[in-house]
Design a protein around this motif. Structure first.
Motif: not given
Length: 217
Positions: A163-171, A70-74
């Motif tokens: 995790h990827g350091r440059f992940d913009t989907v899930i920081p 429902t939100s991009l805010d995890i």
């Protein structure tokens, strides 16, 4: 029961890896990884397909998803009922593997992105002792309920997080916060990070193989 793709090169597997894909993908997504891992033990890979449902952040578009977003805010409101429904579906797959003769401690859960959130949710609350859990490019959902719901039998489960350091989907900050939350609850986390975005790298696959070899022998 979820529809799945299964890969097993032997008649009777002595270990199983249930691997969940990310939002909008399918069970086919990680099938190529089987050959790359080249595990020497008799492992059955189970790649389930997520059910199709409307996803709020994508304008209600119907797509394969383990739960609604429902939100991009995890840290915001989460689809608790959807997460728990997917947890129940994965628990059914665990029971299926046990019924096929695979001991629960030889069953591992793995997941990428949204699928990784579901396997963390499931593994830490599972009533059977599991072999391990791999959470790739993801975060810990419903963390507030974990202290009350975690099962003592899986207190020592080996947790692999990458995790990827440059992940913009899930920081990566969300993943780091999840790692801290897990460690505060007593879970030992094997942490890896890579110079990549929201994806899987060759270096990560090599680290996954080492982890699996250590856990499965």
């Amino acid at each position: 029961m979820l529809e799945t793709i299964e890969i097993c090169e032997v008649r009777q597997a002595d270990a199983s890896i249930i691997w969940l894909h990310g939002l909008g993908a399918s069970g086919d997504d990680f099938v190529p990884v089987v050959e790359e891992l080249a595990l020497p033990c008799a492992v059955r890979f189970v790649f389930p397909h997520a059910p199709r449902m409307p996803v709020t952040v994508n304008g209600g578009y119907i797509m394969p998803a383990w739960y609604d977003i429902t939100s991009l805010d995890i840290a915001g409101v989460q689809d608790e009922s959807g997460i728990r429904q997917s947890q129940a579906s994965v628990e059914m797959l665990i029971e299926q593997e046990m019924a096929r003769g695979v001991p629960s401690e030889r069953i591992l859960l793995a997941g990428f992105s949204q699928g990784g959130a579901v396997v963390l949710q499931t593994a830490l609350r599972c009533p059977q002792r599991l072999g391990g859990v791999m959470a790739l490019s993801t975060y810990l959902p419903l963390y507030a309920s974990l202290p009350m719901e975690k099962t003592p039998i899986n207190a020592g489960i080996p947790v692999f997080m990458a995790h990827g350091r440059f992940d913009t989907v899930i920081p990566i900050e969300a993943a780091e916060a999840s790692r801290s939350a897990l460690e505060s609850e007593g879970f030992a986390v094997e942490w890896h990070e890579y110079p990549m975005a929201h994806t899987v790298s060759t270096e990560e696959i090599a680290d996954i193989r080492r982890y699996l070899m250590q856990v499965l022998g």
